[in-house]
Design a protein around this motif. Structure first.
Motif, PDB file in Angstrom:
ATOM      1  N   ILE A  76     -17.122 -26.704  14.883  1.00 33.47           N
ATOM      2  CA  ILE A  76     -17.707 -25.361  14.909  1.00 33.47           C
ATOM      3  C   ILE A  76     -18.974 -25.329  15.742  1.00 33.47           C
ATOM      4  N   ALA A  77     -19.730 -26.421  15.738  1.00 35.24           N
ATOM      5  CA  ALA A  77     -20.961 -26.455  16.521  1.00 35.24           C
ATOM      6  C   ALA A  77     -20.684 -26.204  18.001  1.00 35.24           C
ATOM      7  N   THR A  78     -19.528 -26.644  18.473  1.00 30.39           N
ATOM      8  CA  THR A  78     -19.176 -26.474  19.887  1.00 30.39           C
ATOM      9  C   THR A  78     -18.287 -25.258  20.122  1.00 30.39           C
ATOM     10  N   ASP A  79     -17.282 -25.118  19.281  1.00 33.65           N
ATOM     11  CA  ASP A  79     -16.242 -24.121  19.533  1.00 33.65           C
ATOM     12  C   ASP A  79     -16.438 -22.805  18.800  1.00 33.65           C
ATOM     13  N   GLY A  80     -17.374 -22.774  17.847  1.00 30.19           N
ATOM     14  CA  GLY A  80     -17.542 -21.556  17.065  1.00 30.19           C
ATOM     15  C   GLY A  80     -16.509 -21.458  15.955  1.00 30.19           C
ATOM     16  N   LEU A  81     -16.502 -20.330  15.286  1.00 28.84           N
ATOM     17  CA  LEU A  81     -15.609 -20.147  14.142  1.00 28.84           C
ATOM     18  C   LEU A  81     -14.164 -20.000  14.576  1.00 28.84           C
ATOM     19  N   PRO A  82     -13.243 -20.712  13.918  1.00 28.80           N
ATOM     20  CA  PRO A  82     -11.821 -20.542  14.223  1.00 28.80           C
ATOM     21  C   PRO A  82     -11.295 -19.245  13.610  1.00 28.80           C
ATOM     22  N   LEU A  83     -10.133 -18.812  14.058  1.00 32.35           N
ATOM     23  CA  LEU A  83      -9.539 -17.593  13.518  1.00 32.35           C
ATOM     24  C   LEU A  83      -9.304 -17.695  12.014  1.00 32.35           C
ATOM     25  N   GLU A  84      -8.992 -18.910  11.564  1.00 25.92           N
ATOM     26  CA  GLU A  84      -8.721 -19.099  10.129  1.00 25.92           C
ATOM     27  C   GLU A  84      -9.922 -18.739   9.257  1.00 25.92           C
ATOM     28  N   SER A  85     -11.110 -18.751   9.832  1.00 25.08           N
ATOM     29  CA  SER A  85     -12.313 -18.497   9.036  1.00 25.08           C
ATOM     30  C   SER A  85     -12.350 -17.098   8.445  1.00 25.08           C
ATOM     31  N   ARG A  86     -11.538 -16.190   8.991  1.00 23.31           N
ATOM     32  CA  ARG A  86     -11.506 -14.821   8.434  1.00 23.31           C
ATOM     33  C   ARG A  86     -10.975 -14.822   7.005  1.00 23.31           C
ATOM     34  N   ASN A  87     -10.283 -15.890   6.642  1.00 21.35           N
ATOM     35  CA  ASN A  87      -9.727 -15.982   5.287  1.00 21.35           C
ATOM     36  C   ASN A  87     -10.492 -16.968   4.403  1.00 21.35           C
ATOM     37  N   TRP A  88     -11.632 -17.456   4.874  1.00 23.56           N
ATOM     38  CA  TRP A  88     -12.421 -18.381   4.074  1.00 23.56           C
ATOM     39  C   TRP A  88     -13.277 -17.619   3.075  1.00 23.56           C
TER      40      TRP A  88
ATOM     41  N   VAL B  97      -9.443 -16.732 -10.289  1.00 22.69           N
ATOM     42  CA  VAL B  97      -9.910 -16.358  -8.946  1.00 22.69           C
ATOM     43  C   VAL B  97      -9.280 -17.258  -7.894  1.00 22.69           C
ATOM     44  N   LEU B  98      -9.241 -18.552  -8.167  1.00 19.59           N
ATOM     45  CA  LEU B  98      -8.653 -19.482  -7.203  1.00 19.59           C
ATOM     46  C   LEU B  98      -7.158 -19.223  -7.016  1.00 19.59           C
ATOM     47  N   LYS B  99      -6.483 -18.918  -8.100  1.00 21.22           N
ATOM     48  CA  LYS B  99      -5.046 -18.630  -8.028  1.00 21.22           C
ATOM     49  C   LYS B  99      -4.804 -17.350  -7.234  1.00 21.22           C
ATOM     50  N   ALA B 100      -5.619 -16.319  -7.478  1.00 25.27           N
ATOM     51  CA  ALA B 100      -5.457 -15.051  -6.766  1.00 25.27           C
ATOM     52  C   ALA B 100      -5.768 -15.201  -5.288  1.00 25.27           C
ATOM     53  N   SER B 101      -6.796 -15.981  -4.961  1.00 25.01           N
ATOM     54  CA  SER B 101      -7.144 -16.184  -3.552  1.00 25.01           C
ATOM     55  C   SER B 101      -6.027 -16.906  -2.818  1.00 25.01           C
ATOM     56  N   GLN B 102      -5.482 -17.900  -3.460  1.00 28.78           N
ATOM     57  CA  GLN B 102      -4.390 -18.648  -2.840  1.00 28.78           C
ATOM     58  C   GLN B 102      -3.178 -17.759  -2.628  1.00 28.78           C
ATOM     59  N   ALA B 103      -2.897 -16.894  -3.583  1.00 25.83           N
ATOM     60  CA  ALA B 103      -1.719 -16.027  -3.503  1.00 25.83           C
ATOM     61  C   ALA B 103      -1.805 -15.058  -2.336  1.00 25.83           C
ATOM     62  N   CYS B 104      -3.008 -14.651  -1.956  1.00 27.89           N
ATOM     63  CA  CYS B 104      -3.144 -13.686  -0.861  1.00 27.89           C
ATOM     64  C   CYS B 104      -3.562 -14.356   0.453  1.00 27.89           C
ATOM     65  N   GLY B 105      -3.385 -15.676   0.538  1.00 30.65           N
ATOM     66  CA  GLY B 105      -3.613 -16.370   1.791  1.00 30.65           C
ATOM     67  C   GLY B 105      -5.061 -16.679   2.097  1.00 30.65           C
ATOM     68  N   GLU B 106      -5.920 -16.610   1.110  1.00 30.76           N
ATOM     69  CA  GLU B 106      -7.328 -16.938   1.308  1.00 30.76           C
ATOM     70  C   GLU B 106      -7.584 -18.383   0.900  1.00 30.76           C
ATOM     71  N   ARG B 107      -8.633 -18.964   1.480  1.00 35.33           N
ATOM     72  CA  ARG B 107      -8.997 -20.331   1.111  1.00 35.33           C
ATOM     73  C   ARG B 107     -10.448 -20.334   0.658  1.00 35.33           C
ATOM     74  N   VAL B 108     -10.675 -20.728  -0.589  1.00 38.03           N
ATOM     75  CA  VAL B 108     -12.039 -20.881  -1.090  1.00 38.03           C
ATOM     76  C   VAL B 108     -12.566 -22.206  -0.566  1.00 38.03           C
ATOM     77  N   ILE B 109     -13.576 -22.135   0.306  1.00 36.62           N
ATOM     78  CA  ILE B 109     -14.104 -23.359   0.928  1.00 36.62           C
ATOM     79  C   ILE B 109     -15.308 -23.911   0.176  1.00 36.62           C
ATOM     80  N   ALA B 110     -15.898 -23.085  -0.689  1.00 35.69           N
ATOM     81  CA  ALA B 110     -17.074 -23.551  -1.433  1.00 35.69           C
ATOM     82  C   ALA B 110     -17.179 -22.814  -2.761  1.00 35.69           C
ATOM     83  N   LEU B 111     -17.572 -23.557  -3.771  1.00 31.68           N
ATOM     84  CA  LEU B 111     -17.899 -22.990  -5.075  1.00 31.68           C
ATOM     85  C   LEU B 111     -19.384 -23.245  -5.313  1.00 31.68           C
ATOM     86  N   VAL B 112     -20.126 -22.188  -5.584  1.00 33.66           N
ATOM     87  CA  VAL B 112     -21.556 -22.318  -5.856  1.00 33.66           C
ATOM     88  C   VAL B 112     -21.793 -22.173  -7.348  1.00 33.66           C
TER      89      VAL B 112
END
Length: 498
Positions: free
Chosen positions: A177-189, A234-249
């Motif tokens: 990401i430092a070089t290429d920027g955000l990938p398209l997949e990041s819209r679902n992160w 929440v994790l189950k619902a995100s997965q079902a709609c094609g989202e990826r939880v990349i961090a839990l705070v």
């Protein structure tokens, strides 16, 4: 023309040394004078009047007035109108009184003016910071860990989510990401957290290009803690709609309630889904230094990253915090090189350049303050001071729960007491009026400066105990004063407010 001698006198040279010592002592004397004759715990309004009072300080003369007269101006126009953080009546925020050991170390930090980016700008400073980081990793059970000092929780939280984002992209997608920027997949992160999570997480989502819509809220229990069952959903619902939880705070010491999320259970769930876990322990992280309350942070050693602030429960001057990571290799993603700071031909064994681990370049030697406090007081004393704040908070909470006109909104877990004035026949409108007025009246009468927030869309009062000088007896007295003030306000309230 200014002479060479006059110039040298203004800096820490052989000629300026005596002037430095006199000036530091003179400045300290003004602070001491305010400490022995406190005027008020603080203000909640009056900016218009203060603009007039300090206007003269905004005038920059062509010829200097001399340091002593200017320090006298500051003593007269600034010190009396500053929040008295060492006053036991100041309980509004996670804003601690600094220990004298920290103040003494601050003098050295400021005078030496070391910068933490490259070894040649602060050799001893670089080694001492790393030694404190190594010690902290041992305290938190991060046996392959590393970290860096930061300005506080906001910076630590931003960097932790940057690490989560960039390490995921590199590991899963092979994207830099430092070089290429955000990938398209990041819209679902997505970033999972509760409504009690600090607002800096939303700010970080904006700065990282994910946007606040990337934040998904996990439910909480009645005490304001993350609900593991809701997290699973929440994790189950995100997965079902094609989202990826990349961090839990997770939070250890929420701003509103002082609550601690169930760290072990939540981290275990996140591990099953390959999710980076960041624990925002800015408020309560220093409980790991205590003997009787470190168990509140059970499970924290399994987190990927941890933020902890020492300008809260370690009684350090602002600013002083740290970000810790469980695996030192997770910081590699931060790596950057500048030939004038950390050239590629540096001997990695014999130089120590922290610039490759930090979001900052020029950075203060704040680790010295932590070292001086811990070594001068010792862990037993530090532990007792921290535990005193928690005991004071619990006594205050018991006093609130026992009073017929006060409601304890949440259990007291750490050092925050959340309360509200109530009456058996009061309406929401009356409670709103009274609770807002309590804070205003206590402040205007110089009785106390308490915090405010909203819970359940109603005004609430917040007492935050981070001052070991404040005794349980003083806290109970404050609670009684709050109740008395609320009853007086309610009795005199205009008819339209009832």
């Amino acid at each position: 023309m200014i002479s060479d001698v006059a110039i040298q006198r203004e800096f820490l040279t052989q000629i300026g040394a005596a002037h430095y010592l006199k000036s530091v002592n003179e400045a300290a004397s003004h602070v001491v004078a305010s400490a022995v004759r406190p005027v008020r715990p603080g203000l909640i309004d009056g900016a218009q009047a203060l603009r007039q009072i300090v206007r003269s300080l905004s005038v920059i003369p062509r010829s200097g007035l001399g340091l002593s007269p200017v320090l006298e101006e500051v003593a007269a126009l600034v010190v009396p109108y500053s929040t008295a953080v060492s006053d036991t009546r100041y309980v509004a925020h996670l804003h601690c009184p600094p220990a004298i050991s920290s103040l003494a170390a601050e003098t050295i930090v400021c005078a030496l003016n070391q910068s933490m980016d490259s070894f040649d700008q602060g050799p001893a400073a670089a080694v001492i910071e790393q030694s404190i980081i190594d010690w902290l990793c041992d305290v938190y059970g991060l046996h392959d860990g590393d970290g860096v000092f930061t300005s506080g929780g906001t910076q630590s939280n931003l960097q932790s989510l940057m690490l989560a984002r960039d390490n995921l992209a590199a590991r899963v997608l092979g994207v830099d990401i430092a070089t290429d920027g955000l990938p398209l997949e990041s819209r679902n992160w997505r970033i999972a957290c509760t409504e009690e999570t600090h607002f800096s997480i939303a700010t970080a989502a904006r700065l990282l290009g994910l946007g606040t819509n990337a934040i998904v809220r996990v439910g909480i229990d009645s005490a304001g803690r993350l609900d593991p069952r809701s997290l699973q959903q929440v994790l189950k619902a995100s997965q079902a709609c094609g989202e990826r939880v990349i961090a839990l705070v997770l939070t250890a010491g929420t701003t509103n309630r002082g609550a601690v999320d169930p760290l072990a259970d939540a981290i275990e769930i996140a591990a099953e889904h390959d999710i980076w876990v960041h624990v925002d322990a800015a408020a309560a992280g220093c409980l790991m230094l205590t003997e009787h309350h470190r168990n509140l942070l059970d499970g924290i050693s399994a987190a990927n990253s941890i933020s902890v602030d020492f300008h809260k429960l370690l009684f350090q001057t602002i600013s002083c915090g740290a970000l810790l990571v469980r695996r030192r290799s997770d910081l590699d993603i931060m790596g950057s090189h500048a030939d004038y700071l950390n050239p590629a031909d540096d001997d990695l064994l014999d130089t120590l350049n922290h610039v490759g681990k930090s979001l900052q370049t020029t950075r203060r030697f704040d680790a010295l303050k932590v070292l001086v406090t811990l070594r001068s007081l010792g862990l037993d004393t530090v532990s007792a001071m921290i535990e005193r704040t928690l005991q004071t908070a619990r006594d205050a909470a018991e006093a609130v729960a026992a009073h017929p006109n006060l409601e304890l909104i949440s259990p007291c877990t750490t050092n925050t007491v959340l309360l509200r004035w109530v009456s058996s026949d009061s309406s929401p409108l009356q409670r709103e009026f009274v609770n807002v007025a309590i804070r205003q009246r206590l402040a205007s009468a110089d009785h106390a400066l308490v915090g405010r927030t909203r819970v359940g869309d109603e005004a609430a009062l917040k007492l935050t105990f981070v001052n070991p000088v404040c005794t349980p007896a003083a806290a109970r007295k404050l609670v009684a004063r709050i109740a008395h003030c609320g009853n007086a306000v309610a009795a005199a309230a205009p008819v339209g407010c009832l």
